[in-house]
Design a protein around this motif. Structure first.
Motif, PDB file in Angstrom:
ATOM      1  N   GLY A   1      31.975  17.432  48.757  1.00 50.20           N
ATOM      2  CA  GLY A   1      31.088  17.217  47.653  1.00 50.20           C
ATOM      3  C   GLY A   1      29.763  16.694  47.856  1.00 50.20           C
ATOM      4  O   GLY A   1      29.002  16.625  46.890  1.00 50.20           O
ATOM      5  N   GLN A   2      29.328  16.885  49.069  1.00 50.47           N
ATOM      6  CA  GLN A   2      28.057  16.205  49.487  1.00 50.47           C
ATOM      7  C   GLN A   2      27.078  17.551  49.575  1.00 50.47           C
ATOM      8  O   GLN A   2      26.380  17.860  50.450  1.00 50.47           O
ATOM      9  N   LEU A   3      27.160  18.332  48.339  1.00 45.63           N
ATOM     10  CA  LEU A   3      25.907  19.259  48.419  1.00 45.63           C
ATOM     11  C   LEU A   3      25.103  18.948  46.897  1.00 45.63           C
ATOM     12  O   LEU A   3      25.674  18.529  46.004  1.00 45.63           O
ATOM     13  N   CYS A   4      23.937  19.468  46.914  1.00 47.55           N
ATOM     14  CA  CYS A   4      22.975  19.130  45.770  1.00 47.55           C
ATOM     15  C   CYS A   4      23.578  20.228  44.555  1.00 47.55           C
ATOM     16  O   CYS A   4      23.268  19.599  43.303  1.00 47.55           O
ATOM     17  N   VAL A   5      24.281  21.024  44.842  1.00 53.35           N
ATOM     18  CA  VAL A   5      24.690  22.030  43.850  1.00 53.35           C
ATOM     19  C   VAL A   5      26.328  21.696  43.430  1.00 53.35           C
ATOM     20  O   VAL A   5      26.950  22.638  43.032  1.00 53.35           O
TER      21      VAL A   5
ATOM     22  N   GLU B   1      16.734  10.844  58.969  1.00 52.69           N
ATOM     23  CA  GLU B   1      17.044  10.167  59.759  1.00 52.69           C
ATOM     24  C   GLU B   1      18.614   9.675  59.909  1.00 52.69           C
ATOM     25  O   GLU B   1      19.353   9.216  60.840  1.00 52.69           O
ATOM     26  N   ILE B   2      19.423  10.020  58.626  1.00 51.79           N
ATOM     27  CA  ILE B   2      20.815   9.957  58.486  1.00 51.79           C
ATOM     28  C   ILE B   2      21.453  10.915  59.654  1.00 51.79           C
ATOM     29  O   ILE B   2      22.748  10.761  59.841  1.00 51.79           O
ATOM     30  N   ALA B   3      21.004  11.887  59.949  1.00 47.46           N
ATOM     31  CA  ALA B   3      21.552  12.903  60.884  1.00 47.46           C
ATOM     32  C   ALA B   3      20.616  12.795  62.101  1.00 47.46           C
ATOM     33  O   ALA B   3      20.041  13.885  62.344  1.00 47.46           O
ATOM     34  N   PRO B   4      20.443  12.062  62.963  1.00 48.72           N
ATOM     35  CA  PRO B   4      19.585  11.802  63.718  1.00 48.72           C
ATOM     36  C   PRO B   4      19.930  12.549  65.246  1.00 48.72           C
ATOM     37  O   PRO B   4      18.958  13.272  65.873  1.00 48.72           O
ATOM     38  N   LEU B   5      21.165  12.780  65.558  1.00 52.94           N
ATOM     39  CA  LEU B   5      21.589  13.806  66.458  1.00 52.94           C
ATOM     40  C   LEU B   5      21.124  15.121  66.327  1.00 52.94           C
ATOM     41  O   LEU B   5      20.784  15.924  67.325  1.00 52.94           O
ATOM     42  N   THR B   6      21.144  15.493  65.025  1.00 51.23           N
ATOM     43  CA  THR B   6      20.802  17.053  64.555  1.00 51.23           C
ATOM     44  C   THR B   6      19.510  17.024  64.859  1.00 51.23           C
ATOM     45  O   THR B   6      18.866  18.067  65.403  1.00 51.23           O
ATOM     46  N   ALA B   7      18.743  16.032  64.157  1.00 51.04           N
ATOM     47  CA  ALA B   7      17.228  16.056  64.330  1.00 51.04           C
ATOM     48  C   ALA B   7      16.741  16.118  66.008  1.00 51.04           C
ATOM     49  O   ALA B   7      15.790  16.872  66.122  1.00 51.04           O
ATOM     50  N   ALA B   8      17.452  15.474  66.802  1.00 47.79           N
ATOM     51  CA  ALA B   8      16.907  15.644  67.993  1.00 47.79           C
ATOM     52  C   ALA B   8      17.064  16.928  68.866  1.00 47.79           C
ATOM     53  O   ALA B   8      16.310  17.311  69.349  1.00 47.79           O
ATOM     54  N   VAL B   9      18.337  17.642  68.360  1.00 49.42           N
ATOM     55  CA  VAL B   9      18.477  18.807  69.039  1.00 49.42           C
ATOM     56  C   VAL B   9      17.433  19.736  68.549  1.00 49.42           C
ATOM     57  O   VAL B   9      17.030  20.630  69.091  1.00 49.42           O
ATOM     58  N   LEU B  10      17.373  19.764  67.276  1.00 46.62           N
ATOM     59  CA  LEU B  10      16.270  20.663  66.598  1.00 46.62           C
ATOM     60  C   LEU B  10      14.903  20.583  67.255  1.00 46.62           C
ATOM     61  O   LEU B  10      14.113  21.401  67.374  1.00 46.62           O
TER      62      LEU B  10
ATOM     63  N   ILE C   1      10.360  18.030  54.246  1.00 44.50           N
ATOM     64  CA  ILE C   1      11.308  16.879  54.441  1.00 44.50           C
ATOM     65  C   ILE C   1      12.707  17.468  54.042  1.00 44.50           C
ATOM     66  O   ILE C   1      12.887  17.585  53.024  1.00 44.50           O
ATOM     67  N   GLY C   2      13.486  17.432  55.058  1.00 40.77           N
ATOM     68  CA  GLY C   2      14.746  17.886  54.978  1.00 40.77           C
ATOM     69  C   GLY C   2      15.820  16.553  54.409  1.00 40.77           C
ATOM     70  O   GLY C   2      15.234  15.336  54.623  1.00 40.77           O
ATOM     71  N   THR C   3      17.130  16.837  54.081  1.00 40.27           N
ATOM     72  CA  THR C   3      18.038  16.091  53.721  1.00 40.27           C
ATOM     73  C   THR C   3      19.283  15.677  54.741  1.00 40.27           C
ATOM     74  O   THR C   3      19.560  16.822  55.476  1.00 40.27           O
ATOM     75  N   TRP C   4      20.190  14.895  54.766  1.00 42.01           N
ATOM     76  CA  TRP C   4      21.236  14.723  55.739  1.00 42.01           C
ATOM     77  C   TRP C   4      22.570  15.819  55.454  1.00 42.01           C
ATOM     78  O   TRP C   4      23.186  16.113  56.101  1.00 42.01           O
ATOM     79  N   ASN C   5      22.682  16.204  54.241  1.00 39.12           N
ATOM     80  CA  ASN C   5      23.745  16.909  53.616  1.00 39.12           C
ATOM     81  C   ASN C   5      23.778  18.300  54.280  1.00 39.12           C
ATOM     82  O   ASN C   5      24.860  18.899  54.539  1.00 39.12           O
ATOM     83  N   ALA C   6      22.626  18.873  54.188  1.00 41.43           N
ATOM     84  CA  ALA C   6      22.670  20.149  54.883  1.00 41.43           C
ATOM     85  C   ALA C   6      21.417  20.232  55.921  1.00 41.43           C
ATOM     86  O   ALA C   6      20.174  20.493  55.695  1.00 41.43           O
ATOM     87  N   PRO C   7      21.696  19.351  57.025  1.00 41.47           N
ATOM     88  CA  PRO C   7      20.328  18.986  57.846  1.00 41.47           C
ATOM     89  C   PRO C   7      19.548  20.144  58.566  1.00 41.47           C
ATOM     90  O   PRO C   7      18.278  20.145  58.798  1.00 41.47           O
ATOM     91  N   LEU C   8      20.067  21.413  58.671  1.00 39.03           N
ATOM     92  CA  LEU C   8      19.147  22.604  59.034  1.00 39.03           C
ATOM     93  C   LEU C   8      18.746  23.373  57.800  1.00 39.03           C
ATOM     94  O   LEU C   8      17.752  23.660  57.806  1.00 39.03           O
ATOM     95  N   PHE C   9      19.918  23.690  57.034  1.00 39.73           N
ATOM     96  CA  PHE C   9      19.526  24.401  55.844  1.00 39.73           C
ATOM     97  C   PHE C   9      18.318  24.164  54.861  1.00 39.73           C
ATOM     98  O   PHE C   9      17.302  24.586  54.745  1.00 39.73           O
TER      99      PHE C   9
END
Length: 478
Positions: free
Chosen positions: A251-255, A151-160, A121-129
């Motif tokens: 600043g939208q990174l977990c680190v 689901e917060i990055a739905p376009l990226t999800a669809a392309v992937l 399960i990925g997250t939206w801030n780095a939706p591929l990484f």
């Protein structure tokens, strides 16, 4: 932008199909593992422009160069490292056998076998990484996988999803798309391992759901990653590196650095340096294509409310970058706010910021800052600046975090041959490198008996004799 149509089976259907295929496949050779990793590499290379366009659209204007650097190139680095190293990780490891049977030919070893099917399960801030970097370790270990993008990055999800379907049979690698209800169902499945990246609060729910099926989990969470600035540090360098690191993805990174501790005598110099270096990167905020927008209106309002709450409670709030404008707010582009010594019970002091704001605190003694940090939850990252080797070692010995960068921020996750992961509230488990391979492998102990069994002639089998009793008593030693 237009996106390819992507269809997605349910998680349970895909899991059943992949588990059946895994059982049918038998041992997973190095060649097969490399081929799977290479196909993920190839689909990223082929679709990188479409994926970056989708990430930009999901954020409402995320810089293409950041998406390329963080999500595409970052994922490629993980995948290539796993592809190139997995053969060295796979062999059985000989271990000492049981004495005295080793004298009669008994041997032992550890065999590393894939666990089966891994849900990610990925997250939206780095939706591929957050999908593909752990996937590198998962595939290197010989597993199959199902991915659940945010689901917060739905376009990226669809392309992937479309790209994966083009390169893989669903029994090998698949993508499930959908909202929170799909994610909840996903986390309840009987995976052989489950990976989740996201908030600590949601991580607890994922772990609770996984517990119903005793599914092992890897949780990559977050927390208030602190920066400790020693008095020996070059404040100009500190300000520049924090400004650069905090600006990544706004600043939208977990680190991302969350709270900076600096000696009271260096506070004003650091604040001025942060303002200057941030403004140098971003002389304007509104309309600046290099500034990543806050991902949606809800998160924009959340960060604004944290800053406003701190200000209302008496904290000093400074602006790094130009002042907010209606145009910038409409674009969800936000200047970096520096919140100085907010009360401990303020929202920004008690919640992970995950946006363009930074808490700056002054200390009288570094040990006091460390004591306060250690009283809270353990963060995913910790940063130390200073040129005092003794103090540096003291900080490493007296703190605990997922990882550490020294005299820089956000850099240790780029170490592809070192584990990336949290501890406590910031997560559990690792991916990247050999540790990632081990995370998604079952380390299976194997014992092979020798050609002769001396137990009966030595009186080691019933009826036990006095000699054997004395031998066992003699083994009870300190």
């Amino acid at each position: 932008m237009s996106t390819p149509a992507a269809t997605s089976s349910s998680a349970s259907t895909l899991l059943a199909a992949q588990q059946a295929a895994f059982r049918s496949e038998g041992p997973v050779s190095a060649a097969v593992r490399k081929d799977r990793l290479q196909r993920v590499i190839d689909l990223l290379v082929k679709h990188n422009d479409a994926l970056c366009e989708a990430m930009g659209a999901d954020f409402g204007g995320r810089p293409v160069v950041f998406s390329m650097m963080n999500d595409v190139v970052g994922s490629l680095a993980s995948l290539k490292h796993a592809r190139d190293k997995l053969e060295a990780w796979m062999p059985d490891q000989a271990r000492p056998s049981v004495s005295p049977f080793d004298n009669f030919g008994a041997t032992a070893w550890v065999k590393y076998q894939p666990k089966g099917v891994v849900g990610i399960i990925g997250t939206w801030n780095a939706p591929l990484f957050t999908l593909l970097s752990p996937l590198a370790s998962v595939l290197a270990a010989g597993n199959r996988a199902v991915l659940k993008p945010s689901e917060i990055a739905p376009l990226t999800a669809a392309v992937l999803a479309a790209a994966v379907a083009e390169s893989f049979a669903p029994e090998e690698l698949a993508v499930v798309t959908g909202g929170p209800e799909v994610a909840a169902d996903f986390s309840q499945q009987a995976w052989n391992h489950l990976v989740f990246t996201g908030s600590t609060a949601v991580g607890k729910r994922v772990m609770q759901a996984a517990a119903h099926n005793l599914v092992p989990v890897t949780l990559e969470l977050g927390g208030k990653s602190p920066v400790l600035v020693g008095q020996s540090a070059d404040i100009r360098s500190v300000a520049e590196r924090i400004a650069v690191g905090k600006a990544l993805n706004s600043g939208q990174l977990c680190v991302s650095p969350d709270v900076v501790w600096v000696h009271a005598t260096q506070l004003e110099a650091l604040l001025a340096g942060l303002q200057a270096f941030y403004a140098d990167q971003y002389p304007a905020i509104a309309g600046n294509a290099d500034v990543t927008p806050v991902v949606n209106a809800q998160h924009f309002a959340r960060v604004e409310s944290y800053v406003a709450d701190a200000g209302a409670r008496g904290a000093r709030v400074l602006m790094a970058g130009d002042w907010p404008t209606a145009e910038g707010a409409a674009q969800r582009r936000m200047s970096l706010r520096l919140v100085v010594n907010p009360p401990a019970d303020s929202q920004i002091a008690s919640h992970e910021i995950f946006g363009p704001a930074l808490v700056v605190r002054s200390y009288g003694a570094l040990a006091d800052a460390v004591t306060e940090l250690n009283a809270g939850e353990r963060p995913l990252a910790l940063y130390y600046f200073g040129n005092d080797a003794t103090e540096q070692q003291w900080v490493l010995d007296h703190t605990l975090s997922g990882g550490v960068s020294i005299n820089d921020v956000t850099m240790h996750p780029a170490l592809h041959d070192a584990p990336f992961g949290g501890v406590g509230a910031s997560g559990m488990g690792h991916y990247h490198g050999h540790e990632g391979f081990l995370e998604f492998s079952h380390a299976r102990a194997v014992y092979s008996a020798g050609g002769h069994d001396p137990r009966r002639e030595w009186g080691m089998l019933p009826p036990y004799n006095d000699n054997f009793v004395q031998m066992i008593r003699g083994a009870v030693t300190p």
